[in-house]
Design a protein around this motif. Structure first.
Motif, PDB file in Angstrom:
ATOM      1  N   SER A 122       0.802  -1.232   0.000  1.00  0.00           N
ATOM      2  CA  SER A 122       0.000   0.000   0.000  1.00  0.00           C
ATOM      3  C   SER A 122       0.830   1.275   0.000  1.00  0.00           C
ATOM      4  O   SER A 122       0.296   2.363  -0.230  1.00  0.00           O
ATOM      5  CB  SER A 122      -0.929   0.027   1.221  1.00  0.00           C
ATOM      6  N   GLU A 123       2.125   1.164   0.263  1.00  0.00           N
ATOM      7  CA  GLU A 123       2.959   2.366   0.318  1.00  0.00           C
ATOM      8  C   GLU A 123       3.062   3.063  -1.030  1.00  0.00           C
ATOM      9  O   GLU A 123       3.464   4.228  -1.092  1.00  0.00           O
ATOM     10  CB  GLU A 123       4.350   2.025   0.849  1.00  0.00           C
ATOM     11  N   GLY A 124       2.696   2.376  -2.104  1.00  0.00           N
ATOM     12  CA  GLY A 124       2.655   3.034  -3.395  1.00  0.00           C
ATOM     13  C   GLY A 124       1.538   4.047  -3.506  1.00  0.00           C
ATOM     14  O   GLY A 124       1.538   4.885  -4.410  1.00  0.00           O
ATOM     15  N   GLU A 125       0.570   3.989  -2.576  1.00  0.00           N
ATOM     16  CA  GLU A 125      -0.584   4.884  -2.622  1.00  0.00           C
ATOM     17  C   GLU A 125      -0.742   5.722  -1.357  1.00  0.00           C
ATOM     18  O   GLU A 125      -1.235   6.852  -1.435  1.00  0.00           O
ATOM     19  CB  GLU A 125      -1.864   4.071  -2.854  1.00  0.00           C
ATOM     20  N   ALA A 212      -2.890   9.993   1.614  1.00  0.00           N
ATOM     21  CA  ALA A 212      -2.464   9.542   0.295  1.00  0.00           C
ATOM     22  C   ALA A 212      -1.147  10.215  -0.076  1.00  0.00           C
ATOM     23  O   ALA A 212      -0.887  11.353   0.313  1.00  0.00           O
ATOM     24  CB  ALA A 212      -3.534   9.872  -0.745  1.00  0.00           C
ATOM     25  N   VAL A 213      -0.297   9.510  -0.818  1.00  0.00           N
ATOM     26  CA  VAL A 213       1.028  10.030  -1.137  1.00  0.00           C
ATOM     27  C   VAL A 213       0.919  11.261  -2.032  1.00  0.00           C
ATOM     28  O   VAL A 213      -0.042  11.419  -2.803  1.00  0.00           O
ATOM     29  CB  VAL A 213       1.903   8.955  -1.817  1.00  0.00           C
ATOM     30  N   ALA A 214       1.908  12.133  -1.896  1.00  0.00           N
ATOM     31  CA  ALA A 214       1.946  13.344  -2.718  1.00  0.00           C
ATOM     32  C   ALA A 214       1.945  12.969  -4.195  1.00  0.00           C
ATOM     33  O   ALA A 214       2.610  12.031  -4.622  1.00  0.00           O
ATOM     34  CB  ALA A 214       3.195  14.159  -2.379  1.00  0.00           C
ATOM     35  N   GLY A 215       1.191  13.693  -4.969  1.00  0.00           N
ATOM     36  CA  GLY A 215       1.112  13.430  -6.395  1.00  0.00           C
ATOM     37  C   GLY A 215      -0.012  12.492  -6.778  1.00  0.00           C
ATOM     38  O   GLY A 215      -0.404  12.430  -7.949  1.00  0.00           O
ATOM     39  N   ARG A 216      -0.556  11.748  -5.796  1.00  0.00           N
ATOM     40  CA  ARG A 216      -1.674  10.849  -6.086  1.00  0.00           C
ATOM     41  C   ARG A 216      -2.904  11.190  -5.252  1.00  0.00           C
ATOM     42  O   ARG A 216      -3.943  10.538  -5.382  1.00  0.00           O
ATOM     43  CB  ARG A 216      -1.260   9.390  -5.845  1.00  0.00           C
ATOM     44  N   VAL A 256      -7.044   7.626  -3.817  1.00  0.00           N
ATOM     45  CA  VAL A 256      -6.057   7.471  -4.888  1.00  0.00           C
ATOM     46  C   VAL A 256      -6.713   6.769  -6.073  1.00  0.00           C
ATOM     47  O   VAL A 256      -7.435   5.773  -5.892  1.00  0.00           O
ATOM     48  CB  VAL A 256      -4.843   6.652  -4.403  1.00  0.00           C
ATOM     49  N   VAL A 257      -6.477   7.261  -7.267  1.00  0.00           N
ATOM     50  CA  VAL A 257      -6.953   6.603  -8.479  1.00  0.00           C
ATOM     51  C   VAL A 257      -5.909   5.589  -8.927  1.00  0.00           C
ATOM     52  O   VAL A 257      -4.759   5.944  -9.197  1.00  0.00           O
ATOM     53  CB  VAL A 257      -7.215   7.625  -9.600  1.00  0.00           C
ATOM     54  N   ASP A 258      -6.305   4.329  -8.967  1.00  0.00           N
ATOM     55  CA  ASP A 258      -5.439   3.256  -9.450  1.00  0.00           C
ATOM     56  C   ASP A 258      -5.899   2.895 -10.861  1.00  0.00           C
ATOM     57  O   ASP A 258      -6.870   2.155 -11.047  1.00  0.00           O
ATOM     58  CB  ASP A 258      -5.537   2.039  -8.522  1.00  0.00           C
ATOM     59  N   ARG A 259      -5.218   3.458 -11.856  1.00  0.00           N
ATOM     60  CA  ARG A 259      -5.644   3.253 -13.241  1.00  0.00           C
ATOM     61  C   ARG A 259      -5.384   1.831 -13.720  1.00  0.00           C
ATOM     62  O   ARG A 259      -6.095   1.331 -14.601  1.00  0.00           O
ATOM     63  CB  ARG A 259      -4.954   4.266 -14.153  1.00  0.00           C
ATOM     64  N   ASP A 260      -4.382   1.173 -13.173  1.00  0.00           N
ATOM     65  CA  ASP A 260      -4.110  -0.204 -13.572  1.00  0.00           C
ATOM     66  C   ASP A 260      -5.262  -1.131 -13.196  1.00  0.00           C
ATOM     67  O   ASP A 260      -5.635  -2.013 -13.965  1.00  0.00           O
ATOM     68  CB  ASP A 260      -2.813  -0.697 -12.942  1.00  0.00           C
TER      69      ASP A 260
END
Length: 292
Positions: A122-125, A212-216, A256-260
């Motif tokens: 989850s750290e990716g988001e 949520a992480v910066a940029g997302r 967070v939007v997860d487009r994948d």
């Protein structure tokens, strides 16, 4: 989405675990039963691969995850799978070997195993690393990749999964459950009422806050709170989100939007001691006998 790797399930630094084939480990025995359904951890490669096949059918075929993502033989697989324990629901009314009786799955990543991977999935988001660092005395467990075959999306299947989770929590003395929960599609505005309700009424306390992480980061307060109909907002939430809220989970800051995976993700935080006592009593009853 994380990069996939070959699916050998050797654990780093010799760390043993149930899916590494530890013979006689209590969590490879049944952790709960409801009718013909039984829940336990995966015991071997065939069961893990069968769970990955179910994940692929649901995430890719049913929900529209992007097929350009790396996958193996129509299996949803990534570099975290070898480090996780895979909780499985079996229907013993079905014929065939056990790995062909799997009807639901959950992926469980303990904090010490996440450390071996360089962090939680989850750290990716979301800024989960900072949350864990603020609570060094707590043991974290990440829940993920939850899916159940369409014909088994019932209360009893969810109850079977939670029986298994409670046994796992008790065995490993987990203090905090965390993870992403998803709304379908990639437009937060499509879920404006539900997300606004969550942002106003279901946020974490300050000591458990995670952003949520910066940029997302996408804001969740998408409409005036006075315009939100609480019943309609709750009804519009996915069953997994409603289930988490029912036992006392809280929501982090931002989505967070997860487009994948074609989803809008929110972050769930569940300190075990704050979970409603009636659910602990209900779900932990059978699981305690397996958790030694």
């Amino acid at each position: 989405m994380q990069t996939a790797m070959p699916q050998g399930h050797t654990r780093p630094n010799g760390v043993p675990g149930p899916t590494a084939g530890t013979k006689g480990h209590p969590l490879t025995r049944p952790l709960g039963r409801i009718g013909t359904l039984e829940v336990r951890l995966a015991r071997n490669e065939a069961e893990i691969e069968a769970a990955q096949e179910i994940r692929y059918r649901i995430f890719y075929d049913e929900l529209g995850a992007r097929s350009s993502l790396h996958h193996i033989d129509r299996r949803d697989a990534d570099r975290f799978d070898p480090l996780c324990d895979h909780l499985l629901v079996f229907d013993h009314s079905l014929t065939g070997p056990d790995h062909r009786r799997i009807v639901g799955t959950y992926r469980l990543l303990r904090q010490e195993m996440a450390a071996a991977a360089g962090g939680f999935y989850s750290e990716g988001e979301f800024e989960l690393r900072g949350l864990a660092a603020r609570h060094p005395e707590r043991r974290f467990l990440e829940l993920g990749r939850s899916c159940v075959l369409p014909e088994y999306r019932s209360k009893r299947t969810i109850e079977a999964l939670w029986q298994g989770i409670w046994a796992y929590l008790s065995h490993y003395r987990i203090d905090v459950m965390v993870g992403c929960a998803s709304f379908p599609g990639i437009d937060p505005a499509a879920h404006a009422e539900a997300l606004t309700y969550l942002a106003h009424h279901c946020r974490t306390a300050s000591d458990w806050d995670v952003r949520a992480v910066a940029g997302r980061y996408h804001p969740m307060k998408l409409m005036p709170i006075d315009a939100v109909n609480p019943k309609a907002a709750i009804a519009a939430m996915p069953p997994l989100v409603k289930g988490y809220l029912r036992i006392g989970a809280r929501i982090g800051d931002g989505c967070v939007v997860d487009r994948d995976f074609a989803t809008v993700d929110v972050f769930i935080v569940m300190p075990v001691k704050e979970i409603a006592a009636r659910y602990i009593t209900y779900y932990a009853g059978d699981g305690q006998s397996y958790a030694a």
